[in-house]
Design an enzyme around this catalytic site. Structure first.
Site, mmCIF file in Angstrom:
data_model
loop_
_atom_site.group_PDB
_atom_site.id
_atom_site.type_symbol
_atom_site.label_atom_id
_atom_site.label_comp_id
_atom_site.label_asym_id
_atom_site.label_seq_id
_atom_site.Cartn_x
_atom_site.Cartn_y
_atom_site.Cartn_z
ATOM 1 N N GLN A 189 40.251 55.217 28.887
ATOM 2 C CA GLN A 189 39.955 53.785 28.748
ATOM 3 C C GLN A 189 40.359 53.438 27.318
ATOM 4 O OE1 GLN A 189 39.071 50.993 30.448
ATOM 5 N NE2 GLN A 189 39.088 49.929 28.495
ATOM 6 N N GLY A 318 33.680 47.194 34.889
ATOM 7 C CA GLY A 318 33.891 46.866 36.296
ATOM 8 C C GLY A 318 35.327 47.212 36.659
ATOM 9 N N GLY A 319 36.210 46.760 35.801
ATOM 10 C CA GLY A 319 37.619 47.030 36.036
ATOM 11 C C GLY A 319 38.392 47.004 34.733
ATOM 12 N N MET A 320 39.586 47.575 34.764
ATOM 13 C CA MET A 320 40.476 47.556 33.598
ATOM 14 C C MET A 320 41.898 47.350 34.119
ATOM 15 S SD MET A 320 40.952 47.715 30.371
ATOM 16 C CE MET A 320 42.605 47.445 29.722
ATOM 17 N N GLU A 321 42.551 46.364 33.515
ATOM 18 C CA GLU A 321 43.827 45.859 34.038
ATOM 19 C C GLU A 321 45.036 46.719 33.699
ATOM 20 O OE1 GLU A 321 41.884 44.583 31.610
ATOM 21 O OE2 GLU A 321 43.034 43.536 30.079
ATOM 22 N N HIS A 345 40.335 39.320 39.198
ATOM 23 C CA HIS A 345 40.338 39.308 37.739
ATOM 24 C C HIS A 345 41.364 40.305 37.174
ATOM 25 C CE1 HIS A 345 38.316 38.927 33.715
ATOM 26 N NE2 HIS A 345 38.839 40.144 33.595
ATOM 27 N N GLU A 346 41.298 41.539 37.635
ATOM 28 C CA GLU A 346 42.218 42.547 37.080
ATOM 29 C C GLU A 346 43.664 42.218 37.448
ATOM 30 O OE1 GLU A 346 40.806 43.968 34.858
ATOM 31 O OE2 GLU A 346 38.733 43.881 35.534
ATOM 32 N N HIS A 349 45.167 39.534 35.203
ATOM 33 C CA HIS A 349 45.627 40.044 33.906
ATOM 34 C C HIS A 349 47.121 40.411 33.922
ATOM 35 C CE1 HIS A 349 42.244 40.216 31.169
ATOM 36 N NE2 HIS A 349 41.483 40.911 31.999
ATOM 37 N N GLU A 368 40.996 37.225 28.107
ATOM 38 C CA GLU A 368 39.881 37.166 29.059
ATOM 39 C C GLU A 368 39.542 35.747 29.528
ATOM 40 O OE1 GLU A 368 39.078 39.757 30.513
ATOM 41 O OE2 GLU A 368 39.724 41.335 29.131
ATOM 42 N N ASP A 423 33.924 47.000 20.358
ATOM 43 C CA ASP A 423 33.027 47.374 21.466
ATOM 44 C C ASP A 423 31.642 46.758 21.299
ATOM 45 O OD1 ASP A 423 34.971 48.965 22.583
ATOM 46 O OD2 ASP A 423 34.286 50.775 21.558
ATOM 47 N N TYR A 431 35.245 35.185 27.735
ATOM 48 C CA TYR A 431 35.515 35.016 29.167
ATOM 49 C C TYR A 431 35.181 33.595 29.622
ATOM 50 C CZ TYR A 431 35.668 40.155 29.670
ATOM 51 O OH TYR A 431 35.988 41.478 29.561
ATOM 52 N N ARG A 605 28.297 51.368 34.174
ATOM 53 C CA ARG A 605 28.894 50.060 33.866
ATOM 54 C C ARG A 605 28.017 49.319 32.862
ATOM 55 N NH1 ARG A 605 30.522 45.444 38.311
ATOM 56 N NH2 ARG A 605 31.571 44.102 36.803
ATOM 57 N N LYS A 607 27.976 46.386 31.700
ATOM 58 C CA LYS A 607 27.527 45.041 32.065
ATOM 59 C C LYS A 607 26.111 45.113 32.658
ATOM 60 C CE LYS A 607 28.370 41.562 35.489
ATOM 61 N NZ LYS A 607 29.017 41.268 36.758
HETATM 62 N N1 BES Z 1 39.926 44.099 30.045
HETATM 63 C C1 BES Z 1 38.595 43.991 30.520
HETATM 64 C C2 BES Z 1 37.719 45.132 30.089
HETATM 65 C C3 BES Z 1 37.620 45.293 28.597
HETATM 66 C C4 BES Z 1 37.511 44.190 27.767
HETATM 67 C C5 BES Z 1 37.616 46.541 28.048
HETATM 68 C C6 BES Z 1 37.426 44.365 26.381
HETATM 69 C C7 BES Z 1 37.527 46.726 26.681
HETATM 70 C C8 BES Z 1 37.424 45.624 25.843
HETATM 71 C C9 BES Z 1 38.538 43.845 32.037
HETATM 72 O O1 BES Z 1 39.589 43.092 32.549
HETATM 73 C C10 BES Z 1 37.306 43.068 32.360
HETATM 74 O O2 BES Z 1 37.207 41.979 31.899
HETATM 75 N N2 BES Z 1 36.417 43.624 33.138
HETATM 76 C C11 BES Z 1 35.232 42.925 33.566
HETATM 77 C C12 BES Z 1 35.566 42.226 34.862
HETATM 78 C C13 BES Z 1 34.679 41.093 35.248
HETATM 79 C C14 BES Z 1 34.635 40.009 34.231
HETATM 80 C C15 BES Z 1 35.151 40.530 36.578
HETATM 81 C C16 BES Z 1 34.145 43.951 33.746
HETATM 82 O O3 BES Z 1 34.437 45.144 33.612
HETATM 83 O O4 BES Z 1 33.004 43.600 33.999
HETATM 84 ZN ZN ZN Z 2 39.387 41.105 31.914
#
Ligand code: BES
Ligand code: ZN
Length: 654
Positions: A189, A318-321, A345-346, A349, A368, A423, A431, A605, A607
């Site tokens: 990551q 949740g995800g990484m693009e 979302h991904e 990106h 974002e 971080d 977002y 996760r 979040k």
């Molecule tokens: N690119 C982000 C994850 C990220 C952001 C990693 C900043 C490191 C630093 C990814 O696209 C993202 O926003 N993931 C969210 C998705 C959600 C908003 C639908 C997540 O993981 O919750």
């Molecule tokens: Zn994102």
């Protein structure tokens, strides 16, 4: 509601940020001119001099990289790496093709973090010679600069190195942490500044490179990367990759595990452990339609295939693009497609973020915020208006929570994060505030016009990294010129540089939610019982809204009644479980304790984890929080450990 920023407040805030003097490491670049540059640019722009600048030079330095990318630019990276699960290290070579931009004898400076550098060779035309190098002092957030003395005319640098087991951008998983329980798993990551913990490179989003890689793994495992994965290649322990498009380093990604592949559409498919493959392919079956509808509005998908990699639940996001191969948490496989906005979302990106990238991490909103706006639109294309309204309304409520919690400086889109760890700054602001801003622009100029604007924006800046100031310049040349009666620079500056949200901003709401309010109220007033509420046709979003809008305090009887009627502690939907656990923690509802513990132990996760740990701490449960944290820690990703130990122990014991 957050207070409305006046011009004075805006100025005060900018001055505060400018003079705040965040701790700046001695090795980091001169600090004070980044934001100043942006604000000067912004005001210069409002002085109405249209700047037609086709070659984008990102504004200000990148405070999160040591790399001297104005002296040397990496063009291509070739990796040859062995994946050693026993030692939990990657070892091998990284070869950089570099272009020299300035004359003089400056050393090449690369970013590293906890890397063991064995030797460096440099030269040109295949003639490489051992050269001198030195690792600078370690900065807590940034790692250590690797200085390499280059011979004149060098175009190639090869670094032999290995990673260390605690590398911040890697998670090495034991078989028991996977779905199949038989094979280990590794994933990277890199966003924001962790690529440097597994590759020595110029780790700044303004440096775009192509890459090749040879990855050697145990024979029974498959490696996949953010590159041209060929699903027809059998497992054999040696995998070759090519990424022909120029991408920033934070999009370099690798996953290794017992992975199989299942196609979902012509261009889309899933890589997952065999135990999850069918469920994932079914849950995400709409990915191909998402891709097609997005292309119709925002222009062609430029990356070839779009596949998903389903990771173990310890994945911290949740995800990484990662381009061509989004990395996805398995916790969104809910069985009813209720959480697939994550895929939208991904995927989004692939336009906002991967095609047009933020040039530094203070401008994360360019990635974002645009992506959140696009996500909602994609959800509308594929699932209709009601879903669109609900997704937007939930996003708006999340924004309100973050605005209530953050300091003014952190509510700014073009945020100053110099001297801070990206971080730790992470929030919903880039977002949801970013998305709301674009929503307002859309409403002001009309949807079709705004769609055209975005299409042209993606084309204009394709494969470039830009700053907030670049975006503002572009707005000046386009929408502001076309709609001078509808848009003004003052308000745009307010959106981007001031805290809060401007007065009169859109306020997305949903009728499907509004009709739940009286029901909740009647139940809270004791007029009806939970069993009187007909929830048979409620969507996931309605459940989430119903729970998230509960008052702070509920009585033990109310909690029991909710749980008994709706089976909330046992909910299989992780978002619902999370919303419920937030309620149970702040109300000390004991019957959910076991679920809380398994939730916090099995899912990584952030979040979910950060708010739950924070709430435990705020509700006098520090002991419980620490106990669960210590138990779960061996299975957590390094990032999860870092951000949550700050919560449960404070600064003292990170
Ligand atoms: N690119 C982000 C994850 C990220 C952001 C990693 C900043 C490191 C630093 C990814 O696209 C993202 O926003 N993931 C969210 C998705 C959600 C908003 C639908 C997540 O993981 O919750
Ligand atoms: Zn994102």
């Amino acid at each position: 509601m957050p207070s409305r920023p006046t011009l004075t407040r805006l100025l005060t805030c900018l001055l505060t940020v400018l003079s705040s003097g965040h701790a700046i490491s001695e090795t980091a670049k001169p600090a004070q001119d980044g934001l100043k540059q942006i604000t000067e640019d912004a005001s210069a722009i409002s002085a109405a001099e249209p700047l037609i600048n086709t070659s984008i030079t990102p504004t200000g330095p990148d405070y999160h990289s040591f790399a001297n990318s104005d002296d040397y630019r990496t063009k291509h990276l070739a990796l040859d790496l062995n994946v050693d699960f026993a030692r939990k290290v990657l070892h091998g070579k990284a070869t950089l093709q570099i272009e020299t931009l300035t004359q003089g004898n400056t050393p090449l400076i690369l970013d590293t973090r906890e890397l063991d550098i064995q030797s460096v060779q440099a030269g040109h035309n295949g003639q490489l010679h051992e050269v001198k190098f030195s690792l600078g002092a370690k900065d807590t957030h940034l790692g250590s600069p690797l200085r390499i003395q280059l011979p004149k005319d060098a175009t190639t640098v090869t670094i032999a190195y290995q990673t260390t087991p605690g590398a911040s951008g890697l998670q090495w998983l034991e078989p028991r942490q996977t779905a199949g329980k038989k094979h280990p798993f590794l994933f990277t990551q890199a966003q924001a500044i962790h690529a440097r913990s597994f590759i020595p490179l110029q780790d700044s989003p303004r440096v775009r490179i192509t890459y090749d890689a040879t990855i050697r793994t145990p024979k029974s495992l498959r490696a996949v990367m953010s590159a041209d994965n060929d699903p027809t290649v059998g497992k054999n322990g040696v995998y070759k990759f090519h990424m022909p498009q120029q991408i920033p380093s934070y999009l370099i990604a690798l996953g290794v595990g017992n992975l199989d592949f299942k196609p979902m559409g012509k261009r889309t498919g899933v890589f997952a452990e065999p135990e999850l493959l069918d469920a994932a392919a079914e849950e995400f079956a709409d990915t191909e339609s998402m891709l097609e509808t997005t292309e119709e509005v925002y222009g062609p998908y430029r990356w070839g295939r779009y596949d998903l990699l389903i990771l173990p639940p310890s994945f911290p996001f949740g995800g990484m693009e990662n381009p061509r191969l989004s990395f996805i948490t398995p916790t969104v496989i809910a069985g009813d497609k209720s959480l697939v906005a994550l895929i939208a979302h991904e995927l989004a990106h692939s336009w906002s973020g991967n095609l047009v990238s933020n040039a530094s991490w203070g401008d994360l909103w360019l990635n974002e915020g645009f992506t959140t706006y696009l996500t909602n639109r994609i959800m509308q294309f594929v699932y209709g208006d009601e879903r669109y309204q609900m997704e937007m309304a939930l996003g708006y409520d999340d924004l309100q929570i973050d605005l209530a919690e953050r300091k003014d400086g952190d509510e700014i889109l073009a945020i100053d994060i110099r001297g801070r760890d990206p971080d730790e700054v992470f929030s919903n602001i880039p977002y949801e505030k970013g998305s709301l801003f674009l929503n307002e622009l859309e409403q002001k100029v009309g949807r079709d016009n705004f769609d055209r604007f975005l299409l042209e924006y993606f084309n204009k800046f394709a494969f470039q990294s830009i700053s907030s100031a670049d975006f503002i310049k572009y707005l000046q040349q386009t929408l502001l010129k076309q709609y001078p009666d509808k848009l003004d620079m003052k308000r745009i500056n307010q959106w981007i540089f001031a805290p809060g949200i401007p007065q009169g901003a859109p306020h997305p709401q949903s009728d499907a939610f509004a009709k739940l309010d009286p029901l909740r109220q009647q139940w809270l007033n004791g007029k009806i019982k939970t069993s009187d509420i007909d929830t048979s046709d409620w969507t996931f979003h309605q459940w989430k809204y119903f729970l998230d809008s509960m008052p702070e305090k509920l009585t033990a009887t109310q909690l029991q009644e909710l749980d008994k009627t709706f089976g909330l502690t046992a909910s299989k939907n992780n978002e619902i479980a999370f919303s419920w656990l937030m309620i149970t923690v702040r109300n000390n509802y004991q019957p959910a304790n076991d679920r809380l513990q398994t939730f916090l132990t099995n899912i990584g996760r952030n979040k979910f984890l950060r708010p739950l740990y924070r709430s435990l701490m705020e509700n006098g449960k520090a002991d419980t929080a620490r106990e669960i944290f210590e138990k779960a820690k061996p299975g957590y990703h390094p990032l999860t450990v870092k951000v949550n130990s700050l919560i449960v122990y404070g600064d003292k014991q990170a």
